[in-house]
Design a protein around this motif. Structure first.
Motif, PDB file in Angstrom:
ATOM      1  N   GLY A 197      24.489  14.623   1.811  1.00 28.83           N
ATOM      2  CA  GLY A 197      24.203  13.753   0.660  1.00 28.83           C
ATOM      3  C   GLY A 197      25.404  12.933   0.274  1.00 28.83           C
ATOM      4  O   GLY A 197      25.304  11.739  -0.045  1.00 28.83           O
ATOM      5  N   ASN A 198      26.590  13.545   0.318  1.00 32.94           N
ATOM      6  CA  ASN A 198      27.810  12.831  -0.055  1.00 32.94           C
ATOM      7  C   ASN A 198      28.224  11.826   1.009  1.00 32.94           C
ATOM      8  O   ASN A 198      28.753  10.759   0.676  1.00 32.94           O
ATOM      9  CB  ASN A 198      28.941  13.825  -0.337  1.00 32.94           C
ATOM     10  CG  ASN A 198      28.841  14.369  -1.741  1.00 32.94           C
ATOM     11  OD1 ASN A 198      29.286  13.732  -2.698  1.00 32.94           O
ATOM     12  ND2 ASN A 198      28.208  15.520  -1.887  1.00 32.94           N
ATOM     13  N   ILE A 199      27.990  12.150   2.282  1.00 31.58           N
ATOM     14  CA  ILE A 199      28.279  11.178   3.351  1.00 31.58           C
ATOM     15  C   ILE A 199      27.422   9.927   3.148  1.00 31.58           C
ATOM     16  O   ILE A 199      27.904   8.795   3.206  1.00 31.58           O
ATOM     17  CB  ILE A 199      28.019  11.807   4.740  1.00 31.58           C
ATOM     18  CG1 ILE A 199      29.068  12.880   5.029  1.00 31.58           C
ATOM     19  CG2 ILE A 199      28.031  10.747   5.841  1.00 31.58           C
ATOM     20  CD1 ILE A 199      28.786  13.719   6.263  1.00 31.58           C
ATOM     21  N   ILE A 200      26.145  10.158   2.838  1.00 24.57           N
ATOM     22  CA  ILE A 200      25.239   9.016   2.600  1.00 24.57           C
ATOM     23  C   ILE A 200      25.725   8.195   1.403  1.00 24.57           C
ATOM     24  O   ILE A 200      25.784   6.966   1.454  1.00 24.57           O
ATOM     25  CB  ILE A 200      23.800   9.525   2.346  1.00 24.57           C
ATOM     26  CG1 ILE A 200      23.249  10.171   3.617  1.00 24.57           C
ATOM     27  CG2 ILE A 200      22.891   8.402   1.878  1.00 24.57           C
ATOM     28  CD1 ILE A 200      21.996  10.978   3.400  1.00 24.57           C
ATOM     29  N   TYR A 201      26.133   8.907   0.344  1.00 24.86           N
ATOM     30  CA  TYR A 201      26.596   8.225  -0.871  1.00 24.86           C
ATOM     31  C   TYR A 201      27.813   7.348  -0.598  1.00 24.86           C
ATOM     32  O   TYR A 201      27.853   6.176  -0.978  1.00 24.86           O
ATOM     33  CB  TYR A 201      26.903   9.276  -1.946  1.00 24.86           C
ATOM     34  CG  TYR A 201      27.631   8.737  -3.131  1.00 24.86           C
ATOM     35  CD1 TYR A 201      26.994   7.864  -4.020  1.00 24.86           C
ATOM     36  CD2 TYR A 201      28.961   9.053  -3.373  1.00 24.86           C
ATOM     37  CE1 TYR A 201      27.667   7.347  -5.105  1.00 24.86           C
ATOM     38  CE2 TYR A 201      29.650   8.546  -4.451  1.00 24.86           C
ATOM     39  CZ  TYR A 201      28.994   7.690  -5.315  1.00 24.86           C
ATOM     40  OH  TYR A 201      29.663   7.169  -6.388  1.00 24.86           O
ATOM     41  N   PHE A 202      28.814   7.931   0.107  1.00 26.37           N
ATOM     42  CA  PHE A 202      30.037   7.166   0.365  1.00 26.37           C
ATOM     43  C   PHE A 202      29.796   6.032   1.365  1.00 26.37           C
ATOM     44  O   PHE A 202      30.383   4.954   1.246  1.00 26.37           O
ATOM     45  CB  PHE A 202      31.150   8.097   0.849  1.00 26.37           C
ATOM     46  CG  PHE A 202      31.781   8.860  -0.279  1.00 26.37           C
ATOM     47  CD1 PHE A 202      32.568   8.213  -1.221  1.00 26.37           C
ATOM     48  CD2 PHE A 202      31.557  10.215  -0.423  1.00 26.37           C
ATOM     49  CE1 PHE A 202      33.131   8.910  -2.282  1.00 26.37           C
ATOM     50  CE2 PHE A 202      32.118  10.920  -1.483  1.00 26.37           C
ATOM     51  CZ  PHE A 202      32.903  10.265  -2.413  1.00 26.37           C
ATOM     52  N   ALA A 203      28.914   6.256   2.332  1.00 32.34           N
ATOM     53  CA  ALA A 203      28.587   5.197   3.294  1.00 32.34           C
ATOM     54  C   ALA A 203      27.907   4.027   2.579  1.00 32.34           C
ATOM     55  O   ALA A 203      28.218   2.856   2.852  1.00 32.34           O
ATOM     56  CB  ALA A 203      27.684   5.761   4.386  1.00 32.34           C
ATOM     57  N   GLU A 204      27.030   4.368   1.649  1.00 34.42           N
ATOM     58  CA  GLU A 204      26.342   3.313   0.887  1.00 34.42           C
ATOM     59  C   GLU A 204      27.325   2.533   0.030  1.00 34.42           C
ATOM     60  O   GLU A 204      27.259   1.311  -0.086  1.00 34.42           O
ATOM     61  CB  GLU A 204      25.275   3.951  -0.012  1.00 34.42           C
ATOM     62  CG  GLU A 204      23.966   4.193   0.697  1.00 34.42           C
ATOM     63  CD  GLU A 204      22.912   4.716  -0.251  1.00 34.42           C
ATOM     64  OE1 GLU A 204      21.746   4.552   0.060  1.00 34.42           O
ATOM     65  OE2 GLU A 204      23.259   5.313  -1.288  1.00 34.42           O
ATOM     66  N   ARG A 205      28.238   3.286  -0.598  1.00 43.01           N
ATOM     67  CA  ARG A 205      29.215   2.643  -1.471  1.00 43.01           C
ATOM     68  C   ARG A 205      30.113   1.686  -0.673  1.00 43.01           C
ATOM     69  O   ARG A 205      30.434   0.596  -1.120  1.00 43.01           O
ATOM     70  CB  ARG A 205      30.063   3.714  -2.163  1.00 43.01           C
ATOM     71  CG  ARG A 205      30.523   3.272  -3.542  1.00 43.01           C
ATOM     72  CD  ARG A 205      31.040   4.394  -4.360  1.00 43.01           C
ATOM     73  NE  ARG A 205      32.337   4.871  -3.915  1.00 43.01           N
ATOM     74  CZ  ARG A 205      33.135   5.643  -4.654  1.00 43.01           C
ATOM     75  NH1 ARG A 205      32.731   6.031  -5.846  1.00 43.01           N
ATOM     76  NH2 ARG A 205      34.284   6.044  -4.193  1.00 43.01           N
ATOM     77  N   ARG A 206      30.484   2.166   0.527  1.00 43.96           N
ATOM     78  CA  ARG A 206      31.328   1.348   1.387  1.00 43.96           C
ATOM     79  C   ARG A 206      30.583   0.081   1.823  1.00 43.96           C
ATOM     80  O   ARG A 206      31.135  -1.016   1.804  1.00 43.96           O
ATOM     81  CB  ARG A 206      31.713   2.163   2.617  1.00 43.96           C
ATOM     82  CG  ARG A 206      33.006   1.732   3.226  1.00 43.96           C
ATOM     83  CD  ARG A 206      33.427   2.746   4.256  1.00 43.96           C
ATOM     84  NE  ARG A 206      34.195   2.130   5.311  1.00 43.96           N
ATOM     85  CZ  ARG A 206      34.499   2.718   6.443  1.00 43.96           C
ATOM     86  NH1 ARG A 206      34.063   3.936   6.673  1.00 43.96           N
ATOM     87  NH2 ARG A 206      35.214   2.107   7.341  1.00 43.96           N
ATOM     88  N   ALA A 207      29.323   0.260   2.182  1.00 43.09           N
ATOM     89  CA  ALA A 207      28.503  -0.882   2.592  1.00 43.09           C
ATOM     90  C   ALA A 207      28.336  -1.863   1.438  1.00 43.09           C
ATOM     91  O   ALA A 207      28.361  -3.082   1.627  1.00 43.09           O
ATOM     92  CB  ALA A 207      27.151  -0.402   3.093  1.00 43.09           C
ATOM     93  N   GLY A 208      28.209  -1.339   0.232  1.00 46.02           N
ATOM     94  CA  GLY A 208      28.059  -2.185  -0.959  1.00 46.02           C
ATOM     95  C   GLY A 208      29.285  -3.017  -1.220  1.00 46.02           C
ATOM     96  O   GLY A 208      29.206  -4.182  -1.632  1.00 46.02           O
ATOM     97  N   LYS A 209      30.490  -2.426  -0.978  1.00 46.36           N
ATOM     98  CA  LYS A 209      31.747  -3.149  -1.220  1.00 46.36           C
ATOM     99  C   LYS A 209      31.900  -4.320  -0.261  1.00 46.36           C
ATOM    100  O   LYS A 209      32.481  -5.346  -0.589  1.00 46.36           O
ATOM    101  CB  LYS A 209      32.926  -2.189  -1.059  1.00 46.36           C
ATOM    102  CG  LYS A 209      33.210  -1.400  -2.341  1.00 46.36           C
ATOM    103  CD  LYS A 209      34.396  -0.503  -2.155  1.00 46.36           C
ATOM    104  CE  LYS A 209      34.592   0.368  -3.397  1.00 46.36           C
ATOM    105  NZ  LYS A 209      35.605   1.394  -3.175  1.00 46.36           N
TER     106      LYS A 209
END
Lengths: 225, 284
Positions: free
Chosen positions: B271-283
């Motif tokens: 869940g946290n990998i998905i969260y950080f990957a999404e955040r990175r993609a958003g940036k």
């Protein structure tokens, strides 16, 4: 008058109960003993009240064909069956005081074959929902959430053999860093400090509310009219 | 990114399936992992060891079948220990279902494993009484006012174990098994503290953190959840090798529980990998 009399009763009973606990000599010692027994006798009537309330609530729902009324039939049937086999002591030793759970009683069967598996199933379902909720919500979004996440992770690992295996290779001088020891530290210090603060806060709140009730400042329990 | 999207929209039934398999699979392997008693569990063991044979121990069973998998094994282990030390045990319950839990323990553990122990002399089931902390306060001052008969309706005056018992202060130790309220906290506050009676708690893992503030000054020890029970089983086996053939349920169940924890942790990491990957993609 409708307000003054209940307020007076609350004041006198509240004050007497406090005196009975804190002043050891007679007659307060006897009062303390007697009040405890009165309390337990009154507590028994809560069962009658609870049973009546359950019948009224679910009976009304079935009568009106309210939401999920079919489940209410199951509730009422379960209540009736348990009540009959329990009060009737069916299959057990005769007499009003016979053991409900004696071998061969129907009540024992209901307890072990119906209540136990149903309760265990309901509680076990939590594991599935905890896993699902953790996957979706347990995220390191803020520093506070990260601390909670790391702590939770250490506790989860520390409560299993995996924690020992993962950090078992650490030398004795660094044994305080093993996951089971870290889990114990979190439970013994940060957890205890937090819990103690909550307990003291609740105690102060209960004392303040009790005083407000006894002194008649808090009158919400009297109703609106 | 396709993999990320898959996990992001993962049907929760997959998670349920993994948890289910993680719990079922270890049962097929029949693993037996070593457990070592922690300080809090060892403290309970040592308290029982320190009691003189014939001492009275009160065991309130304040739980219901929903928490039996956690609390039944620890109750069985402590009862085995007490009866092996020739202590006399009084069972009672503040929860209505507790009386049934006591009956099952007596018929499932006490009677088959201790056939020489006599009901009414070595142990007794006083049954359930309503009142919660009010009842504790009442029996602290006068036990006979609340318990005139045992669970089977036999007058307590006719039971040898109850001779000389007037109030809770006649018990040398209170070992409470608790899944909530009323439970261990109430036994500490209304019996242990005012009566100066040693109280220990065997509680569910969920409740255990709430009881830490009471250890060690107000509570002699704490067994938390299945792990606490497994630790007590380990301590008992080390001290009493005669129980090597007795079933150690908590130790058996620790493996499925550990695997379930492991799966939950994997999903948290995922869940946290998905969260950080999404955040990175958003940036970007």
């Amino acid at each position: 008058m409708r307000r003054t009399v209940p307020l007076m009763i609350t004041f006198i009973v509240g004050l007497t109960l406090i005196l009975a606990v804190f002043i050891p000599p007679e007659p307060f010692d006897t009062m303390n003993r007697e009040f405890s027994v009165y309390f337990d006798i009154i507590a028994v009537f809560a069962f009658v009240l609870g049973g009546g309330n359950l019948l009224r609530l679910h009976g009304d729902r079935v009568y009106r064909r309210g939401k999920d009324w079919k489940f209410s039939i199951v509730t009422l049937a379960g209540f009736a069956v348990t009540l009959v086999v329990g009060l009737g002591k069916i299959g057990g030793p005769p007499g009003v005081r016979g053991d409900l759970m004696a071998p061969g009683t129907w009540f024992r069967f209901v307890f072990n074959a119906v209540l136990t598996p149903l309760s265990a199933t309901m509680f076990a379902l939590l594991a599935f929902y905890v896993a699902s909720a953790s996957f979706r919500a347990f995220r390191a979004k803020t520093p506070e959430a990260t601390i909670l996440l790391v702590s939770g992770f250490i506790i989860l690992l520390g409560r299993t053999f995996l924690g020992g295996i993962l950090t078992g290779w650490l030398p004795d001088s660094l044994s305080f860093l093993t996951i089971p020891n870290l889990a114990d530290w979190i439970m013994a210090w940060p957890n205890t400090a937090g819990q103690r603060a909550i307990v003291i806060g609740i105690a102060l709140g209960v004392t303040a509310t009790s005083l407000r009730l006894i002194l008649g400042i808090e009158r919400g329990y009297l109703g609106s009219d | 990114m396709r993999l990320l999207a898959f996990f992001k929209t993962l049907d929760r039934r997959f998670i349920f399936l993994f948890v289910g398999l993680a719990v079922i699979f270890p049962f097929l392997l029949d693993l037996d992992l070593p457990e070592y008693p922690t300080v809090m569990v060892k403290a309970i063991y040592n308290t029982v060891e320190g009691l003189q044979p014939g001492s009275l121990v009160l065991m309130p069973f304040d739980y219901d079948p929903s928490t039996a998998p956690e609390l039944d094994p620890m109750a069985a282990a402590v009862v085995r220990h007490c009866l092996s030390r020739d202590l006399r045990v009084c069972f009672m319950a503040l929860w209505p279902e507790g009386q049934g839990m006591v009956s099952n323990l007596i018929s499932g553990t006490v009677q088959p494993e201790f056939p020489d122990k006599v009901y009414g002399r070595d142990y007794v089931n006083l049954g359930y009484k309503a009142g919660g902390q009010g009842l504790i306060n009442a029996v602290l001052l006068n036990m006979r006012s609340m318990f005139t008969t045992d669970a089977a309706g036999v007058p307590v005056d006719s039971l040898p174990i109850m001779i000389g018992v007037t109030n809770l202060k006649d018990f040398k130790f209170i070992m409470n098994f608790s899944a909530g309220r009323p439970g261990s906290k109430e036994w500490i506050q209304f019996a242990g503290d005012p009566g100066r009676i040693p109280v220990a708690s065997g509680s569910t893992a969920v409740q255990a953190p709430l009881l830490y503030p009471y250890y060690p000054s107000q509570m002699v020890g704490l067994m938390g959840g299945l792990k606490g029970a497994a630790e007590y089983e380990a301590a008992l086996l080390a001290g009493y090798p005669r129980f090597k053939d007795s079933r150690r349920v908590a130790t058996e169940l620790m493996v499925p529980q550990a695997m379930a924890h492991f799966v939950i942790m994997l999903f948290i990491v995922l869940g946290n990998i998905i969260y950080f990957a999404e955040r990175r993609a958003g940036k970007r």
